[in-house]
Design a protein around this motif. Structure first.
Motif, PDB file in Angstrom:
ATOM      1  N   LEU A 218       0.822  -1.214   0.000  1.00  0.00           N
ATOM      2  CA  LEU A 218       0.000   0.000   0.000  1.00  0.00           C
ATOM      3  C   LEU A 218       0.858   1.267   0.000  1.00  0.00           C
ATOM      4  O   LEU A 218       0.522   2.258  -0.656  1.00  0.00           O
ATOM      5  N   THR A 219       1.973   1.225   0.739  1.00  0.00           N
ATOM      6  CA  THR A 219       2.873   2.387   0.768  1.00  0.00           C
ATOM      7  C   THR A 219       3.478   2.630  -0.604  1.00  0.00           C
ATOM      8  O   THR A 219       3.602   3.786  -1.054  1.00  0.00           O
ATOM      9  N   MET A 220       3.847   1.566  -1.295  1.00  0.00           N
ATOM     10  CA  MET A 220       4.382   1.709  -2.645  1.00  0.00           C
ATOM     11  C   MET A 220       3.339   2.309  -3.583  1.00  0.00           C
ATOM     12  O   MET A 220       3.660   3.132  -4.446  1.00  0.00           O
ATOM     13  N   GLY A 221       2.087   1.905  -3.421  1.00  0.00           N
ATOM     14  CA  GLY A 221       1.026   2.491  -4.228  1.00  0.00           C
ATOM     15  C   GLY A 221       0.911   3.993  -4.004  1.00  0.00           C
ATOM     16  O   GLY A 221       0.698   4.758  -4.952  1.00  0.00           O
ATOM     17  N   ALA A 222       1.077   4.420  -2.757  1.00  0.00           N
ATOM     18  CA  ALA A 222       1.003   5.857  -2.447  1.00  0.00           C
ATOM     19  C   ALA A 222       2.177   6.611  -3.067  1.00  0.00           C
ATOM     20  O   ALA A 222       2.005   7.715  -3.611  1.00  0.00           O
ATOM     21  N   THR A 223       3.382   6.033  -2.999  1.00  0.00           N
ATOM     22  CA  THR A 223       4.540   6.713  -3.583  1.00  0.00           C
ATOM     23  C   THR A 223       4.372   6.879  -5.094  1.00  0.00           C
ATOM     24  O   THR A 223       4.740   7.913  -5.666  1.00  0.00           O
ATOM     25  N   ILE A 224       3.800   5.874  -5.740  1.00  0.00           N
ATOM     26  CA  ILE A 224       3.594   5.949  -7.191  1.00  0.00           C
ATOM     27  C   ILE A 224       2.581   7.041  -7.528  1.00  0.00           C
ATOM     28  O   ILE A 224       2.727   7.760  -8.524  1.00  0.00           O
ATOM     29  N   MET A 225       1.556   7.188  -6.711  1.00  0.00           N
ATOM     30  CA  MET A 225       0.557   8.234  -6.955  1.00  0.00           C
ATOM     31  C   MET A 225       1.191   9.622  -6.852  1.00  0.00           C
ATOM     32  O   MET A 225       0.913  10.507  -7.675  1.00  0.00           O
ATOM     33  N   PHE A 226       2.059   9.822  -5.857  1.00  0.00           N
ATOM     34  CA  PHE A 226       2.746  11.105  -5.720  1.00  0.00           C
ATOM     35  C   PHE A 226       3.680  11.347  -6.913  1.00  0.00           C
ATOM     36  O   PHE A 226       3.778  12.467  -7.423  1.00  0.00           O
ATOM     37  N   LEU A 227       4.370  10.297  -7.343  1.00  0.00           N
ATOM     38  CA  LEU A 227       5.269  10.418  -8.484  1.00  0.00           C
ATOM     39  C   LEU A 227       4.483  10.800  -9.742  1.00  0.00           C
ATOM     40  O   LEU A 227       4.897  11.666 -10.514  1.00  0.00           O
ATOM     41  N   TRP A 228       3.335  10.158  -9.939  1.00  0.00           N
ATOM     42  CA  TRP A 228       2.497  10.444 -11.113  1.00  0.00           C
ATOM     43  C   TRP A 228       1.978  11.884 -11.064  1.00  0.00           C
ATOM     44  O   TRP A 228       2.011  12.595 -12.077  1.00  0.00           O
ATOM     45  N   ALA A 229       1.531  12.302  -9.894  1.00  0.00           N
ATOM     46  CA  ALA A 229       1.002  13.665  -9.751  1.00  0.00           C
ATOM     47  C   ALA A 229       2.089  14.703  -9.997  1.00  0.00           C
ATOM     48  O   ALA A 229       1.851  15.732 -10.652  1.00  0.00           O
ATOM     49  N   GLY A 230       3.302  14.464  -9.489  1.00  0.00           N
ATOM     50  CA  GLY A 230       4.396  15.396  -9.718  1.00  0.00           C
ATOM     51  C   GLY A 230       4.747  15.502 -11.193  1.00  0.00           C
ATOM     52  O   GLY A 230       5.006  16.599 -11.712  1.00  0.00           O
ATOM     53  N   THR A 231       4.721  14.367 -11.891  1.00  0.00           N
ATOM     54  CA  THR A 231       4.999  14.374 -13.334  1.00  0.00           C
ATOM     55  C   THR A 231       3.896  15.092 -14.097  1.00  0.00           C
ATOM     56  O   THR A 231       4.165  15.816 -15.066  1.00  0.00           O
ATOM     57  N   LEU A 232       2.668  14.927 -13.665  1.00  0.00           N
ATOM     58  CA  LEU A 232       1.544  15.623 -14.301  1.00  0.00           C
ATOM     59  C   LEU A 232       1.700  17.141 -14.168  1.00  0.00           C
ATOM     60  O   LEU A 232       1.494  17.884 -15.142  1.00  0.00           O
ATOM     61  N   ILE A 233       2.051  17.608 -12.985  1.00  0.00           N
ATOM     62  CA  ILE A 233       2.246  19.046 -12.768  1.00  0.00           C
ATOM     63  C   ILE A 233       3.343  19.570 -13.689  1.00  0.00           C
ATOM     64  O   ILE A 233       3.193  20.622 -14.325  1.00  0.00           O
TER      65      ILE A 233
END
Length: 309
Positions: free
Chosen positions: A122-137
């Motif tokens: 679950l923690t890895m899933g959260a890190t990936i979401m933050f990574l995706w959001a940062g790339t989107l920005i």
């Protein structure tokens, strides 16, 4: 040599958290190479250090590319710097978890067999979401940035878009299959999600990548889309170098070729995703897949001729 040294010196001062992580991933890749030679343990049929090795190489070039792209941003540079820092922290956190699980001899992704493994998943899933959001920005800011050369402008923008699509396709791997759903319904802790389609994970795989050689593999479209981030800017760079010797290769024509490459890349991404979902191995394409690939190749030849006209 003087020019090369100056370029390296400038690159060191790109976004520092991303550049530091890129350097750390290069060192980690070497360490994992040693692990592949010395540690003969396996996880789901693959060498235990293969996944950290592949992820470290991928993140090394990913962070390096994003650090360069941030230097292109004009308006919104402070936000771009913050997004880059979020990406660096998220990627570092994910790699720490992957390496930790490898050291324990445990699967890092999809693993819910113990409470600790489930928390790590679950923690890895959260890190990936933050990574995706940062790339989107960062992608949004690049669309607002007027990069002078049109070929470079579209290479950077569309590279980020396709990379985000490739990352999103990773969500297909976390969905439980029929057997896993039955096990969960019966109260048995099990793995949730899989790389392979039509066959079990851990079967015969392709050299180095480990992609399934007997069934579909969802890691392939994930990889293809993710690395459009490097492929399109590298194409734009190659075209710029060729333009110095070929005056006919004007900025407008180079921009057309980059747009064509992005369209073809999208087509390839769609085909390999479709192929994987049908449970077909990359190395044994059927007639339908070969037909689609042939149509893409023909479109590439015709599009190139039209772009250079």
């Amino acid at each position: 040599m003087t020019t090369l040294n100056a370029s390296v010196a400038r690159a060191v001062h790109w976004h520092r958290p991303l550049m530091a992580l890129s350097a750390a991933m290069a060192v980690l890749a070497l360490a994992c190479s040693a692990g592949l030679l010395l540690d003969h343990r396996t996880v789901i049929g693959a060498p235990v250090w293969l996944k950290p090795f592949k992820f470290s190489l991928s993140l090394m070039v990913y962070c390096l590319t994003l650090a360069w792209m941030i230097t292109l941003v004009g308006r919104g540079r402070r936000l771009a710097d913050r997004a880059g820092t979020v990406i660096a922290i998220s990627a570092a956190g994910e790699m720490l978890l992957i390496v930790g699980q490898a050291a324990r001899g445990r699967a890092s992704h999809f693993n819910t067999t113990t409470p600790l493994d489930d928390v790590i998943r679950l923690t890895m899933g959260a890190t990936i979401m933050f990574l995706w959001a940062g790339t989107l920005i960062l992608g949004v800011l690049l669309f607002r940035t007027a990069v002078a050369d049109r070929a470079n402008r579209w290479a950077v923008r569309l590279g980020v878009v396709l990379s985000l699509v490739g990352m999103s396709l990773g969500a297909l791997m976390v969905l439980p299959n029929a057997a896993q759903r039955r096990a969960l319904e019966s109260g048995v802790d099990t793995v949730i999600g899989a790389h392979s389609v039509g066959v079990a994970d851990g079967g015969p795989g392709m050299p180095l990548t480990g992609w399934s050689a007997t069934g579909g593999d969802l890691r392939i479209p994930h990889f293809v889309g993710l690395h459009a981030l490097q492929a399109l800017p590298l194409l734009a760079l190659l075209l710029a170098v060729l333009a110095q010797r070929l005056p006919r290769l004007t900025e407008q024509r180079r921009a057309r070729l980059v747009l064509l490459a992005a369209a073809l890349f999208t087509g390839v991404l769609a085909v390999v995703t479709w192929q994987a979902l049908r449970g077909e191995p990359l190395v044994h394409p059927g007639a339908v897949t070969l037909t689609a690939a042939g149509l893409l190749a023909a479109a590439g030849v015709g599009g190139t001729a039209a772009a250079l006209r």
